[in-house]
Design a protein around this motif. Structure first.
Motif, PDB file in Angstrom:
ATOM      1  N   ALA A 208       6.681  -0.815 -39.453  1.00  0.00           N
ATOM      2  CA  ALA A 208       5.505  -0.033 -39.587  1.00  0.00           C
ATOM      3  C   ALA A 208       4.882  -0.302 -40.886  1.00  0.00           C
ATOM      4  O   ALA A 208       3.648  -0.105 -41.109  1.00  0.00           O
TER       5      ALA A 208
ATOM      6  N   GLY B  28       2.697  -4.626 -37.709  1.00  0.00           N
ATOM      7  CA  GLY B  28       3.181  -2.966 -37.598  1.00  0.00           C
ATOM      8  C   GLY B  28       4.331  -2.789 -36.731  1.00  0.00           C
ATOM      9  O   GLY B  28       5.136  -3.864 -36.720  1.00  0.00           O
ATOM     10  N   SER B  29       4.355  -1.804 -36.232  1.00  0.00           N
ATOM     11  CA  SER B  29       5.630  -1.200 -35.539  1.00  0.00           C
ATOM     12  C   SER B  29       5.697  -1.734 -34.283  1.00  0.00           C
ATOM     13  O   SER B  29       4.595  -2.245 -33.697  1.00  0.00           O
ATOM     14  N   PRO B  30       6.809  -1.808 -33.537  1.00  0.00           N
ATOM     15  CA  PRO B  30       6.874  -2.266 -32.173  1.00  0.00           C
ATOM     16  C   PRO B  30       6.046  -1.815 -31.256  1.00  0.00           C
ATOM     17  O   PRO B  30       5.640  -0.529 -31.230  1.00  0.00           O
ATOM     18  N   VAL B  31       5.685  -2.563 -30.241  1.00  0.00           N
ATOM     19  CA  VAL B  31       4.777  -1.995 -29.196  1.00  0.00           C
ATOM     20  C   VAL B  31       5.608  -1.431 -27.833  1.00  0.00           C
ATOM     21  O   VAL B  31       5.396  -0.532 -27.096  1.00  0.00           O
ATOM     22  N   HIS B  32       6.932  -1.748 -27.980  1.00  0.00           N
ATOM     23  CA  HIS B  32       7.857  -1.392 -26.822  1.00  0.00           C
ATOM     24  C   HIS B  32       9.335  -1.321 -27.265  1.00  0.00           C
ATOM     25  O   HIS B  32       9.628  -2.363 -27.887  1.00  0.00           O
ATOM     26  N   ILE B  33      10.148  -0.575 -26.911  1.00  0.00           N
ATOM     27  CA  ILE B  33      11.793  -0.604 -27.328  1.00  0.00           C
ATOM     28  C   ILE B  33      12.545  -0.496 -25.862  1.00  0.00           C
ATOM     29  O   ILE B  33      12.162   0.503 -25.196  1.00  0.00           O
TER      30      ILE B  33
ATOM     31  N   LEU C  64      -6.612  -8.677 -38.265  1.00  0.00           N
ATOM     32  CA  LEU C  64      -7.554  -9.714 -39.205  1.00  0.00           C
ATOM     33  C   LEU C  64      -7.131  -9.281 -40.430  1.00  0.00           C
ATOM     34  O   LEU C  64      -7.249  -8.385 -41.149  1.00  0.00           O
TER      35      LEU C  64
ATOM     36  N   THR D  39      -7.378  -4.154 -25.421  1.00  0.00           N
ATOM     37  CA  THR D  39      -9.043  -3.486 -25.267  1.00  0.00           C
ATOM     38  C   THR D  39     -10.016  -4.504 -25.354  1.00  0.00           C
ATOM     39  O   THR D  39      -9.813  -5.151 -26.382  1.00  0.00           O
TER      40      THR D  39
ATOM     41  N   GLN E  47     -10.544  -5.517 -34.157  1.00  0.00           N
ATOM     42  CA  GLN E  47     -10.829  -4.188 -34.414  1.00  0.00           C
ATOM     43  C   GLN E  47     -10.071  -3.338 -33.646  1.00  0.00           C
ATOM     44  O   GLN E  47      -9.365  -2.352 -33.857  1.00  0.00           O
ATOM     45  N   ARG E  48     -10.372  -3.688 -32.212  1.00  0.00           N
ATOM     46  CA  ARG E  48      -9.824  -2.897 -31.203  1.00  0.00           C
ATOM     47  C   ARG E  48      -8.224  -3.036 -30.908  1.00  0.00           C
ATOM     48  O   ARG E  48      -7.668  -2.248 -30.116  1.00  0.00           O
ATOM     49  N   ASN E  49      -7.715  -4.078 -31.184  1.00  0.00           N
ATOM     50  CA  ASN E  49      -6.407  -4.447 -30.710  1.00  0.00           C
ATOM     51  C   ASN E  49      -5.526  -4.914 -32.126  1.00  0.00           C
ATOM     52  O   ASN E  49      -5.247  -6.028 -32.389  1.00  0.00           O
ATOM     53  N   PRO E  50      -5.531  -3.905 -33.200  1.00  0.00           N
ATOM     54  CA  PRO E  50      -5.040  -4.285 -34.550  1.00  0.00           C
ATOM     55  C   PRO E  50      -3.505  -4.706 -34.499  1.00  0.00           C
ATOM     56  O   PRO E  50      -3.175  -5.442 -35.450  1.00  0.00           O
ATOM     57  N   LYS E  51      -2.966  -4.180 -33.607  1.00  0.00           N
ATOM     58  CA  LYS E  51      -1.422  -4.909 -33.408  1.00  0.00           C
ATOM     59  C   LYS E  51      -1.176  -6.465 -33.206  1.00  0.00           C
ATOM     60  O   LYS E  51      -0.515  -6.865 -33.904  1.00  0.00           O
TER      61      LYS E  51
END
Lengths: 273, 273
Positions: free
Chosen positions: B185, B192-197, B65, B156, B57-61
């Motif tokens: 996204a 989902g969307s990227p975490v870094h570009i 789940l 997290t 739940q705290r790290n959905p990317k």
């Protein structure tokens, strides 16, 4: 000194939270903390927490889980800076063995090491988006509570948690139904798209004029009743499971988080793209 | 008789699952069960399940789940009709105290009453959408495994689960980066969307040519490295927590569900709008 709703309408989240925490503001939160995610609250003993999380995972429309505390830790640190679940909701309902015992504005005396707090998305988020898109919502324009009904749509059970889905209903102009579906679908953390459109009898609702919770609204030609999964569902389901202790927000008196209501994920992150 | 990848490429989910269940198909699932949601698998003892659900739940990317079994029940009934987690993945890895013990094609002998199975979304879903949008993915065109790196972005934590996020990297033509962000996204259940570009060093990656998992890809002018949260994260995090038992899918050998990969929610429902 008790604070009025109108005084706080334009306030920052810091000010709002301080007023709520001190007990100075004890009323409903609709329209407060503009553009911040608001949440339903359910606090239960850890022994039931795993099944409740499974229930939320299996029923994401009525129960969009946006936060879960560590056992015994009252800080919901993923949803707000120093957000203390014992004090930061304007009013709480206390249930024992499924029965309402009373309402309080602070649960510090009830908090214990075996409790887990869950925050679940609420419909304020998508309602705001519908209004922005020019779709008038009668219950908001007329300052009443959205009508809610017990449907005959069963939730997917998990452990002791089972029962019918509660739905909220909004009369949408026929020509805007498609838009309302598309707009609400963009908010999976706030119940997502409708669960039913049209004939109330098809989902076990015999009389729109007689809601199980909230206030009836006019049913007029040119409008379609549109039903969304409702955040009252988990509350009704947990009450039904008759846990020894359940603490919820008092309806309408939500938890206001630090998360923007259009956030991709409901988590405080240090960096965003 | 062992079945080949090419034979099964056009088969229905029923045929595919029967071949996997019988042990006739034991290879990777990329491109199989077209347009069905595929999933990472983690099976752990119930004692750790609540903390693991909180971690997701705290790290959905990294950890979207999409399914959780009842304790001891091997049927993941929300993700498929008669989907049996003991047999319906082509190959499994078994870890004890965080160390790989071996790989098997059936875990019936290992299943027990205290286990909980979790399914997590995987990147196949958004990769399919990127390709449909005309964005070529080198690792797919060249039939290698996407490069994955341990980043310095901390997850997290929840209970024993903590550590760095693993990211996958795809070189995207500079002028399509914006599209790649918008397209991915749309798939919150698939990271989902990227975490870094851009600059790999900014997230602690010193050498793109030396991935921690998978295969290096060419780094050419006119392309930007784009990093997504990776489903290897939960596997690395759980290994790191050194649980007495952890069973995962063998990388690339995913669980194929009955859920369409563009479903709004990852749950089998009787009716859809």
């Amino acid at each position: 000194m008790l604070q009025s709703y109108e005084t706080l309408r334009q306030e920052s989240i810091e000010t709002l939270r301080a007023q709520i925490r001190s007990g100075s503001y004890r009323s409903h939160t609709a329209g407060l903390g503009k553009n911040l995610l608001q949440a339903n609250l359910a606090i239960i003993p850890e022994a039931f927490a795993l099944d409740f999380m499974r229930f939320c995972q299996r029923n994401p429309k009525p129960c969009p889980l946006i936060g879960a505390s560590d056992t015994g830790n009252p800080l919901l640190f993923t949803l707000g800076h120093c957000l203390d679940i014992r004090t930061d909701v304007p009013a709480y309902n206390i249930y024992r063995d499924g029965r309402l015992e009373g309402s309080v504005t602070d649960i510090s005396a009830l908090w214990s090491d075996d409790l887990v707090a869950f925050a679940l998305g609420c419909s304020f988020t998508f309602e705001h988006a519908l209004i922005e898109a020019g779709i008038d919502l009668w219950h908001i324009s007329n300052n009443v509570t959205v009508p809610m009904y017990r449907s005959n749509m069963e939730t997917t059970p998990a452990g002791p948690f089972r029962g019918a889905m509660v739905v909220s209903m909004r009369m949408i102009p026929d020509e805007r139904v498609r838009d309302a579906v598309a707009i609400s679908a963009r908010f999976p953390l706030a119940h997502g798209s409708p669960v039913h459109i049209g004939d109330p009898a098809a989902i076990g609702i015999s009389d729109l004029g007689n809601p199980d919770w909230g206030d009836a609204v006019p049913v007029e030609a040119g409008f379609t009743p549109v039903f969304w999964a409702c955040g009252v569902t988990p509350q009704a389901i947990i009450q039904n499971a008759a846990l020894p202790l359940l603490i919820t927000h008092k309806p309408g008196h939500m938890l206001i988080t630090d998360i923007p209501d259009d956030a991709e994920i409901p988590i405080i992150t240090k960096k965003t793209l």
